[in-house]
Design a protein around this motif. Structure first.
Motif, PDB file in Angstrom:
ATOM      1  N   SER A 220     -15.572 -15.080  -3.478  1.00 38.76           N
ATOM      2  CA  SER A 220     -15.197 -14.436  -4.727  1.00 38.76           C
ATOM      3  C   SER A 220     -14.226 -15.301  -5.532  1.00 38.76           C
ATOM      4  O   SER A 220     -14.270 -15.327  -6.761  1.00 38.76           O
ATOM      5  CB  SER A 220     -14.590 -13.076  -4.406  1.00 38.76           C
ATOM      6  OG  SER A 220     -13.781 -12.629  -5.443  1.00 38.76           O
TER       7      SER A 220
ATOM      8  N   VAL B 263     -22.508 -11.393  -4.158  1.00 37.38           N
ATOM      9  CA  VAL B 263     -21.437 -12.163  -4.793  1.00 37.38           C
ATOM     10  C   VAL B 263     -21.820 -13.641  -4.821  1.00 37.38           C
ATOM     11  O   VAL B 263     -21.617 -14.334  -5.820  1.00 37.38           O
ATOM     12  CB  VAL B 263     -20.103 -11.972  -4.047  1.00 37.38           C
ATOM     13  CG1 VAL B 263     -19.037 -12.869  -4.647  1.00 37.38           C
ATOM     14  CG2 VAL B 263     -19.670 -10.521  -4.121  1.00 37.38           C
TER      15      VAL B 263
ATOM     16  N   ASP C 280     -16.114  -8.294 -10.014  1.00 40.46           N
ATOM     17  CA  ASP C 280     -16.211  -8.859  -8.664  1.00 40.46           C
ATOM     18  C   ASP C 280     -14.864  -9.269  -8.105  1.00 40.46           C
ATOM     19  O   ASP C 280     -14.754  -9.585  -6.923  1.00 40.46           O
ATOM     20  CB  ASP C 280     -17.145 -10.069  -8.682  1.00 40.46           C
ATOM     21  CG  ASP C 280     -18.527  -9.714  -9.178  1.00 40.46           C
ATOM     22  OD1 ASP C 280     -19.438  -9.641  -8.370  1.00 40.46           O
ATOM     23  OD2 ASP C 280     -18.682  -9.491 -10.405  1.00 40.46           O
TER      24      ASP C 280
ATOM     25  N   ARG D 169     -24.039 -14.314  -7.631  1.00 40.01           N
ATOM     26  CA  ARG D 169     -23.322 -14.417  -8.913  1.00 40.01           C
ATOM     27  C   ARG D 169     -22.717 -15.809  -9.040  1.00 40.01           C
ATOM     28  O   ARG D 169     -22.713 -16.400 -10.111  1.00 40.01           O
ATOM     29  CB  ARG D 169     -22.210 -13.366  -8.972  1.00 40.01           C
ATOM     30  CG  ARG D 169     -22.712 -11.939  -9.114  1.00 40.01           C
ATOM     31  CD  ARG D 169     -22.282 -11.351 -10.465  1.00 40.01           C
ATOM     32  NE  ARG D 169     -23.156 -10.256 -10.850  1.00 40.01           N
ATOM     33  CZ  ARG D 169     -22.753  -9.033 -11.200  1.00 40.01           C
ATOM     34  NH1 ARG D 169     -21.456  -8.752 -11.231  1.00 40.01           N
ATOM     35  NH2 ARG D 169     -23.617  -8.111 -11.548  1.00 40.01           N
TER      36      ARG D 169
END
Lengths: 231, 231
Positions: free
Chosen positions: B131, A130, A83, A133
């Motif tokens: 991220s 994302v 990622d 996650r």
DNA sequence: TACTGACTGTCAATTTGTTTACACTTGGCC
DNA sequence: GGCCAAGTGTAAACAAATTGACAGTCAGTA
């Protein structure tokens, strides 16, 4: 699930991309094969690329000076990893290793980012994935910091069961899946023996059974309740 | 840094948005004030909104049944929290509490997502920022699972020092910042006494000094080296 | 200046998990 | 069918961190 296009087409992260864009990505993807145990990239690597699993399983892991290994996850066909593509310049935190013989499609960071720029309708899905996650990572942190080993292992087992249970059925149906104590120990940052003791304790409550390389959750619903009562 | 627009304008997450879009967001943001200790939202909350701190500090935390509190972070003016906006429907993992009297601008999830859809050029920055949060979370996980308390605390101190050191100067300049042992203990998922012992040990190496409610890293560079030699 | 609440240092007892060591299964393979 | 590597069960000694208990310190306030 083996050719580039079908793998890219079913990857949740790229779901928002229009067909043609996926095709272009597929053409630019690099097809790589790794033998079991081979390192795909080490922790700290600076490259920026996205990998999607076409075959086999990949282990996301790191290890300390003493040689102890920590396994964050074991990803299956169709899953993506890396990622950090979305934050070029950041080193990878965990490394990736072929858990068994496997085949991986690698998309260069610049290619992926350009494709997204050209097809902005794909961003919401990517951002969502994302963000999920991140959600998972925060759950892991919370468990690690707040809970004892028994609750942690119980929750992890339930999570793994969910992963294996694509069938959607839930609740009081027994779930069985392959998992060695050694692997679980590495996932939990514990020792094999420590895991064993905890597992035996949970078994004594009649909530799980375990055999060689395999764990069975007799009644997920009841295990879930049990675990929630622990700190 | 107090009015809506300037706060939104300097929030890293929204950096990619064009001026007019920021203005629109500012008009739709809800201005909320919280007294010290007041809960902004609890862990598990289902609402989907983004919060940006205009004044004061906010504690991102959760607690277990036994009453122990885990603090993931303490955020300062200009920081945002509530990344679950990008995955509507997911419950918040940690809660948010006013660490001191503070003022927060809240943007409804739908508003934010619509604004991004209308200004897709802002996506890359947002994706990058989320991220990066994922990156940080993974680092925390790695530390928790792989390292002993001394290495963990050392690394956390260096991280906190970096936060406090906007000035950019780095290396062997001493950094001092307010931090009670109790707070650090909650951040590390340890007890006050445990932290104390570790801290004294690091102090014995001449790497830090600590006083009432304050820690000073004498030489960050050297502490960093020391910590890297531990497992 | 005295009061007060939050923060701190210290220590022994206890819990918890790791280490070390060894014998025993299991399942695939020749 | 027997071999072998990988996985497993067990237990005592050990290490590390928490618990509980208490006295001391600090900074702000009346």
């Amino acid at each position: 699930m083996n050719d580039v296009l079908s793998v890219i087409e079913t990857c949740p992260l790229l779901e928002g991309l229009p067909g043609p864009a996926k095709l272009t990505l597929a053409e630019q993807a690099r097809n790589r094969a790794y033998g079991a145990g081979e390192i795909i990239y080490p922790p700290g690597a600076l490259q920026s690329s996205l990998c999607i699993i076409a075959h086999g399983r990949v282990r996301i892991c790191a290890s300390n000076i003493a040689g102890r290994e920590a396994i964050l996850a074991i990803l299956d066909v169709g899953a993506w990893f890396g990622d950090t593509v979305f934050s070029p310049g950041m080193p990878r935190v965990f490394g990736a290793t072929a858990h068994e013989d496997c085949q991986v499609f690698e998309i260069q960071g610049e290619v992926l980012r350009a494709t997204l720029r050209d097809n902005p309708e794909a961003y919401p899905v990517a951002l969502d994935q994302v963000s999920r996650r991140l959600w998972s990572a925060m759950s892991v942190i919370q468990d690690d910091v707040l809970r004892g080993t028994e609750a942690r292992i119980g929750r992890r087992l339930l999570f793994l069961a969910q992963m294996h249970n694509h069938s959607g059925q839930d609740g009081n149906v027994a779930v069985s899946f392959a998992l060695t104590r050694e692997l679980l120990a590495n996932m939990m940052g514990m020792t094999r023996q420590g895991v064993h003791r905890v597992l035996k304790n949970i078994e004594a409550q009649g909530l799980i059974e375990f055999a060689y390389g395999r764990v069975t959750i007799s009644d997920p619903e009841r295990l879930s309740q049990y675990v929630d009562r622990l700190d």
